[in-house]
Design a protein around this motif. Structure first.
Motif, mmCIF file in Angstrom:
data_model
loop_
_atom_site.group_PDB
_atom_site.id
_atom_site.type_symbol
_atom_site.label_atom_id
_atom_site.label_comp_id
_atom_site.label_asym_id
_atom_site.label_seq_id
_atom_site.Cartn_x
_atom_site.Cartn_y
_atom_site.Cartn_z
ATOM 1 N N ALA A 169 -13.233 20.743 -19.880
ATOM 2 C CA ALA A 169 -13.372 21.543 -21.104
ATOM 3 C C ALA A 169 -14.288 22.747 -20.841
ATOM 4 O O ALA A 169 -15.307 22.632 -20.166
ATOM 5 C CB ALA A 169 -13.961 20.686 -22.222
ATOM 6 N N GLY A 170 -13.917 23.895 -21.387
ATOM 7 C CA GLY A 170 -14.728 25.095 -21.228
ATOM 8 C C GLY A 170 -15.798 25.164 -22.305
ATOM 9 O O GLY A 170 -15.487 25.272 -23.487
ATOM 10 N N LYS A 171 -17.067 25.101 -21.909
ATOM 11 C CA LYS A 171 -18.154 25.104 -22.884
ATOM 12 C C LYS A 171 -18.968 26.395 -22.865
ATOM 13 O O LYS A 171 -19.921 26.542 -23.618
ATOM 14 C CB LYS A 171 -19.062 23.897 -22.657
ATOM 15 N N LEU A 172 -18.601 27.318 -21.988
ATOM 16 C CA LEU A 172 -19.200 28.649 -22.008
ATOM 17 C C LEU A 172 -18.222 29.617 -22.658
ATOM 18 O O LEU A 172 -17.033 29.602 -22.348
ATOM 19 C CB LEU A 172 -19.538 29.127 -20.601
ATOM 20 N N PHE A 173 -18.707 30.442 -23.554
ATOM 21 C CA PHE A 173 -17.868 31.368 -24.319
ATOM 22 C C PHE A 173 -18.417 32.777 -24.143
ATOM 23 O O PHE A 173 -19.599 33.024 -24.385
ATOM 24 C CB PHE A 173 -17.876 30.979 -25.794
ATOM 25 N N ARG A 174 -17.563 33.700 -23.731
ATOM 26 C CA ARG A 174 -17.978 35.089 -23.530
ATOM 27 C C ARG A 174 -17.930 35.826 -24.864
ATOM 28 O O ARG A 174 -16.858 36.125 -25.393
ATOM 29 C CB ARG A 174 -17.061 35.763 -22.520
ATOM 30 N N ILE A 175 -19.102 36.123 -25.422
ATOM 31 C CA ILE A 175 -19.168 36.803 -26.713
ATOM 32 C C ILE A 175 -18.975 38.302 -26.561
ATOM 33 O O ILE A 175 -18.317 38.946 -27.375
ATOM 34 C CB ILE A 175 -20.504 36.483 -27.419
ATOM 35 N N ASN A 176 -19.570 38.881 -25.535
ATOM 36 C CA ASN A 176 -19.221 40.260 -25.194
ATOM 37 C C ASN A 176 -18.992 40.337 -23.691
ATOM 38 O O ASN A 176 -19.089 39.339 -22.985
ATOM 39 C CB ASN A 176 -20.269 41.265 -25.685
ATOM 40 N N ASP A 177 -18.688 41.514 -23.201
ATOM 41 C CA ASP A 177 -18.233 41.628 -21.822
ATOM 42 C C ASP A 177 -19.349 41.749 -20.801
ATOM 43 O O ASP A 177 -19.069 41.837 -19.607
ATOM 44 C CB ASP A 177 -17.292 42.838 -21.675
ATOM 45 N N TYR A 178 -20.610 41.776 -21.254
ATOM 46 C CA TYR A 178 -21.628 42.025 -20.233
ATOM 47 C C TYR A 178 -22.891 41.188 -20.354
ATOM 48 O O TYR A 178 -23.452 40.782 -19.344
ATOM 49 C CB TYR A 178 -21.999 43.510 -20.191
ATOM 50 N N ASN A 179 -23.389 40.852 -21.547
ATOM 51 C CA ASN A 179 -24.676 40.158 -21.525
ATOM 52 C C ASN A 179 -24.953 39.196 -22.679
ATOM 53 O O ASN A 179 -26.112 38.871 -22.927
ATOM 54 C CB ASN A 179 -25.822 41.170 -21.430
ATOM 55 N N ILE A 180 -23.925 38.703 -23.360
ATOM 56 C CA ILE A 180 -24.138 37.689 -24.388
ATOM 57 C C ILE A 180 -23.118 36.569 -24.199
ATOM 58 O O ILE A 180 -21.913 36.809 -24.164
ATOM 59 C CB ILE A 180 -24.018 38.257 -25.810
ATOM 60 N N LEU A 181 -23.622 35.329 -24.071
ATOM 61 C CA LEU A 181 -22.768 34.161 -23.920
ATOM 62 C C LEU A 181 -23.085 33.137 -24.999
ATOM 63 O O LEU A 181 -24.187 33.117 -25.544
ATOM 64 C CB LEU A 181 -22.993 33.500 -22.553
ATOM 65 N N GLY A 182 -22.110 32.285 -25.276
ATOM 66 C CA GLY A 182 -22.328 31.127 -26.129
ATOM 67 C C GLY A 182 -22.091 29.866 -25.319
ATOM 68 O O GLY A 182 -21.227 29.834 -24.441
ATOM 69 N N ALA A 183 -22.891 28.828 -25.566
ATOM 70 C CA ALA A 183 -22.694 27.516 -24.946
ATOM 71 C C ALA A 183 -22.464 26.513 -26.069
ATOM 72 O O ALA A 183 -23.249 26.436 -27.012
ATOM 73 C CB ALA A 183 -23.903 27.125 -24.100
ATOM 74 N N MET A 184 -21.397 25.745 -25.973
ATOM 75 C CA MET A 184 -20.953 24.927 -27.094
ATOM 76 C C MET A 184 -21.381 23.471 -26.960
ATOM 77 O O MET A 184 -21.260 22.867 -25.898
ATOM 78 C CB MET A 184 -19.430 25.004 -27.214
ATOM 79 N N ALA A 185 -21.893 22.924 -28.066
ATOM 80 C CA ALA A 185 -22.205 21.496 -28.157
ATOM 81 C C ALA A 185 -21.697 21.014 -29.509
ATOM 82 O O ALA A 185 -22.040 21.572 -30.544
ATOM 83 C CB ALA A 185 -23.709 21.262 -28.044
ATOM 84 N N GLY A 186 -20.883 19.972 -29.497
ATOM 85 C CA GLY A 186 -20.347 19.454 -30.741
ATOM 86 C C GLY A 186 -18.844 19.569 -30.798
ATOM 87 O O GLY A 186 -18.165 19.641 -29.773
#
Length: 302
Positions: free
Chosen positions: A71-88
């Motif tokens: 499962a992919g738990k890293l999410f690219r919010i923008n193309d260069y310096n903001i990520l999301g990590a998912m729990a739940g």
């Protein structure tokens, strides 16, 4: 030796060696974690942010039932310096971060339009054009703080059914300076964690991750390679004891204007590569499992 048998041996030996003292000193209640199944780690180290996640997805209804190991738990919010990590709940978290991403993209369109057009449009005209609503001051803030605020707004709207807690990780630009920030967002809390050299954890494996990290991390005395290795070892240690964490260990290095995936490997490979370090922590070594070259596992994450 088959891979399943090798994993079973590593798992049992490491549990005996690295957890012996903790299980003698703590009750099962002490180790009970009331959080979502996964392990997310993030830490600010000088001019970088390191993020680690696992890839195991488990059923919320049937404890211990594994749905996926990729499962992919890293999410690219923008193309260069903001990520999301998912729990739940994966759908809840993905919908939240997708909403944030689209909101930021839409407002970027607004800014570009206002810069390029000779005839300035009124705010309500732009809202009608894009089908969104925003406050005037949002136009000037499209960074990490905006992303975190929008995630919290979305979660609050969905509060009756939302089940999860994403991390929002990235950089705030102030003139020529970039400041790193880590937000933990849920329907109960909205916490900013920006203290350098303090590990931020999320998910069911968080407490054990924090325990292992505290005993090995020395602020200011770790090379980049040491931090990456400690991230791997922490994730693999947690996978031994938290049935909802496992699969593939991923570690990402984030800079103010870009990020790289530095590690992407199955947990069994991490254990083969680092089992001595984990076992020595409690003064024991594992049995010799044979040449390392026989333990290599192909990377299965596309």
């Amino acid at each position: 030796m088959g891979m399943a048998n090798a994993y079973s041996m590593i798992n049992q030996e490491l549990q005996n060696s690295v957890s012996e003292k903790e299980y003698l000193e703590k009750t099962n209640q002490d180790f009970k974690v009331k959080e979502w199944g996964t392990t997310n780690l993030a830490i600010i180290c000088d001019d970088k942010i390191f993020v680690g996640v696992d890839s195991r997805a488990t059923s919320g209804m049937d404890k211990g039932f594994i749905i996926s190991e990729t499962a992919g738990k890293l999410f690219r919010i923008n193309d260069y310096n903001i990520l999301g990590a998912m729990a739940g709940n994966a759908i809840d978290c993905s919908n939240t971060l997708t909403y944030v991403k689209r909101k930021m993209e839409n407002l970027k369109e607004v800014m570009e339009h206002m810069r390029n057009t000779k005839d300035a449009m009124e705010i309500d005209e732009i809202e009608d054009l894009l089908g969104i609503h925003f406050a005037v001051d949002e136009i000037e803030d499209l960074g990490i703080h905006f992303a975190a605020r929008e995630a919290k707004k979305y979660i609050d709207i969905q509060s009756n059914s939302f089940d999860g807690s994403p991390l929002i990780i990235g950089w705030e630009q102030k003139d020529e300076r970039f400041d790193p920030h880590i937000y933990k967002v849920s329907k109960e809390d909205f916490i900013i964690e920006s203290t350098r050299h303090e590990l931020v954890v999320n998910g069911s494996g968080g407490e054990r991750a924090a325990l292992y990290w505290r005993q090995h991390y020395k602020p200011g005395n770790n090379s980049r390679e040491e931090i990456l290795n400690l991230m791997k070892r922490t994730l693999s240690y947690v996978s031994l004891f938290d049935e909802m964490s496992g699969g593939i260990m991923r570690v990402v290095e984030m800079k103010p204007l870009g990020y790289n995936e530095e590690y992407n490997q199955q947990v069994l490979q991490v254990l083969f590569d680092h089992y001595d370090h984990l076992a020595i922590w409690k003064g024991k070594r594992l049995l010799d499992l044979g040449p390392r070259s026989q333990s290599k596992i192909p990377n299965q994450l596309s």
